[in-house]
Design a protein around this motif. Sequence first.
Motif, short mmCIF file in Angstrom:
data_model
loop_
_atom_site.label_atom_id
_atom_site.label_comp_id
_atom_site.label_asym_id
_atom_site.label_seq_id
_atom_site.Cartn_x
_atom_site.Cartn_y
_atom_site.Cartn_z
N PHE A 127 0.83 -1.22 0.00
CA PHE A 127 0.00 0.00 0.00
C PHE A 127 0.86 1.26 0.00
N LEU A 128 1.81 1.36 0.91
CA LEU A 128 2.61 2.59 1.03
C LEU A 128 3.56 2.79 -0.16
N PRO A 129 4.36 1.81 -0.54
CA PRO A 129 5.30 2.07 -1.65
C PRO A 129 4.61 2.28 -2.99
N TRP A 130 3.48 1.59 -3.25
CA TRP A 130 2.81 1.83 -4.54
C TRP A 130 2.31 3.26 -4.60
N HIS A 131 1.67 3.73 -3.53
CA HIS A 131 1.13 5.09 -3.55
C HIS A 131 2.25 6.14 -3.57
N ARG A 132 3.41 5.86 -2.99
CA ARG A 132 4.51 6.84 -3.06
C ARG A 132 4.95 7.01 -4.52
N PRO A 143 9.34 -1.18 -4.39
CA PRO A 143 9.25 -0.74 -2.99
C PRO A 143 10.62 -0.38 -2.42
N GLU A 144 11.65 -1.09 -2.81
CA GLU A 144 13.00 -0.79 -2.30
C GLU A 144 13.41 0.64 -2.68
N GLN A 145 13.12 1.05 -3.90
CA GLN A 145 13.42 2.43 -4.30
C GLN A 145 12.61 3.43 -3.50
N MET A 146 11.34 3.10 -3.24
CA MET A 146 10.48 4.01 -2.48
C MET A 146 10.87 4.05 -1.00
N SER A 147 11.50 3.00 -0.52
CA SER A 147 11.93 2.96 0.87
C SER A 147 13.16 3.82 1.12
N ASP A 148 13.92 4.12 0.06
CA ASP A 148 15.10 4.97 0.18
C ASP A 148 14.67 6.43 0.11
#
Length: 510
Positions: free
Chosen positions: A85-90, A305-310
Amino acid sequence: MLVRQNVWELGGDWADPILWYARAVGALRPKPLNDRTSWRFWAGMHGYHQGLWEFYGYKAPAEQVPAQADFDEFWQQCQHGSWYFLPWHRGYLIGFEKLIRSTVVTLGGPPDWTLPYWNYFKPGQDGLPPAFGSPDWPDGTGNNPLFIEQRWGPGDPSQPGKVFVPLDAVNLDAMDVHEFTGVASGGDRGFGGIDTGFEHGGTKHGDIESQPHDQVHGLVGGEKMFPEASTRPLPGLMSSPVTAGLDPIFWLHHANIDRLWQSWRQGDSQNTDPEEASWKKGPASLGQHKFVVPLPDGSPWEYTPEQMSDFAGVGYTYSDFSPAGAPLAAVAGRTATSSGAVAMARSTGATVEVLGANAQSLPVAGKGAETSVQLDARTHTKVAARLAAGPAPGARAEQVFLNLENVRGYSDATVLQVYLQFAGKDGAPSFERQVGSIGLFGITKATESDTGHAGDGLSYALNITKPYSEFAGSGNADPAKVGVRLQAVAPVQQSADVSVGRISIVRQGD
């Protein structure tokens, strides 16, 4: 570094960032539905419903949706009820912000335009930002593209589109949860959600998705009866995943949710994103759909998601990371032991055990509904003893959850405040505690069977450890059963057929 600012603190109702946002929205709306850079194309990437889009005038009956290849690649991709949910929306926000910025520049605006966020928790900022509630531009002329008539949440009925978020129906309890990944078995869903594959309409939302994300959607959008079109209430744009992206305030709401994700990570060193490769590399690593959005030139941009987590690498930051605009209170998810040490509540690998459940499905209509949960005496005694003693060093903290399972119906805007009622014993007065609220955002899709979904409805888990401890430790409370009262923020229409399949109380611990 680009900085996303608080929409209420830009220096005026129509400060330049809002004025340019409105101009860009106005420029993108007339574009063809199948244009990857049109307003409606981006809304369809979140969700699409032909009937609602046509009824509200966002699609002409003869108008063609995008070609099948584009439809399959980009549309109906939002991740809900999932740890994605969080990384897709970011990534979705990043792509949208690039499109708006590019459009702003084309219109002669600043090249550093950024998407504002709406922090409804900050004192005095629970109302819809004024520029979104006015049908007129600042010069008094009409056709303000930020104004949406289909906002039927709390507010003055004589001023449609001008709503507010009732603060007693939303909270930041998710910020106290320290595990990103939760469990689907009745315990904590985790800050970010449960481990799933690509999931466009999951039935068990993570903690930050359940609250405040779902509630704000339903409270802003509301619903309205249109007898000429349906016997059931129709959702305001924000109330349903299939129309939410059409409302310009959607993007400011999700910028706030995105801000809360980074705030959560900064709030405690133990708050970290998942390390599993299946999360970091995304569903494409499982042979499922990739995360992809179009760039302003129409070319696809894939992300993980890994890219969005950075966060240091996403290219923007926020003007303020305090969740409510002020420091948070003490972390409630921690439980102090008798020695003063702190035990963390952990979901992964924990035992989840049912203490009791109500007897039958509970219809919800009008102002709400009530039922009771019969508790198993032996299990209750065990839980009461563990809560009183506190966890041993290194052990899991004992937690108690109220589960509302298989919630079905056709009212995505409904928000129900949830109360527990504890009966007095031997003439002692009963007492009641509010334990949270649930928003039914996505319930229509979850109720209807489709490919990959059985129509089981949505399920919710509310952490009731604190009030249950009070109840368990009281010698004046009847331990046999607990009352549950659901109070609707707005009346629930009978025709919406809202029901709760089962309400149960479970313990989670060692």
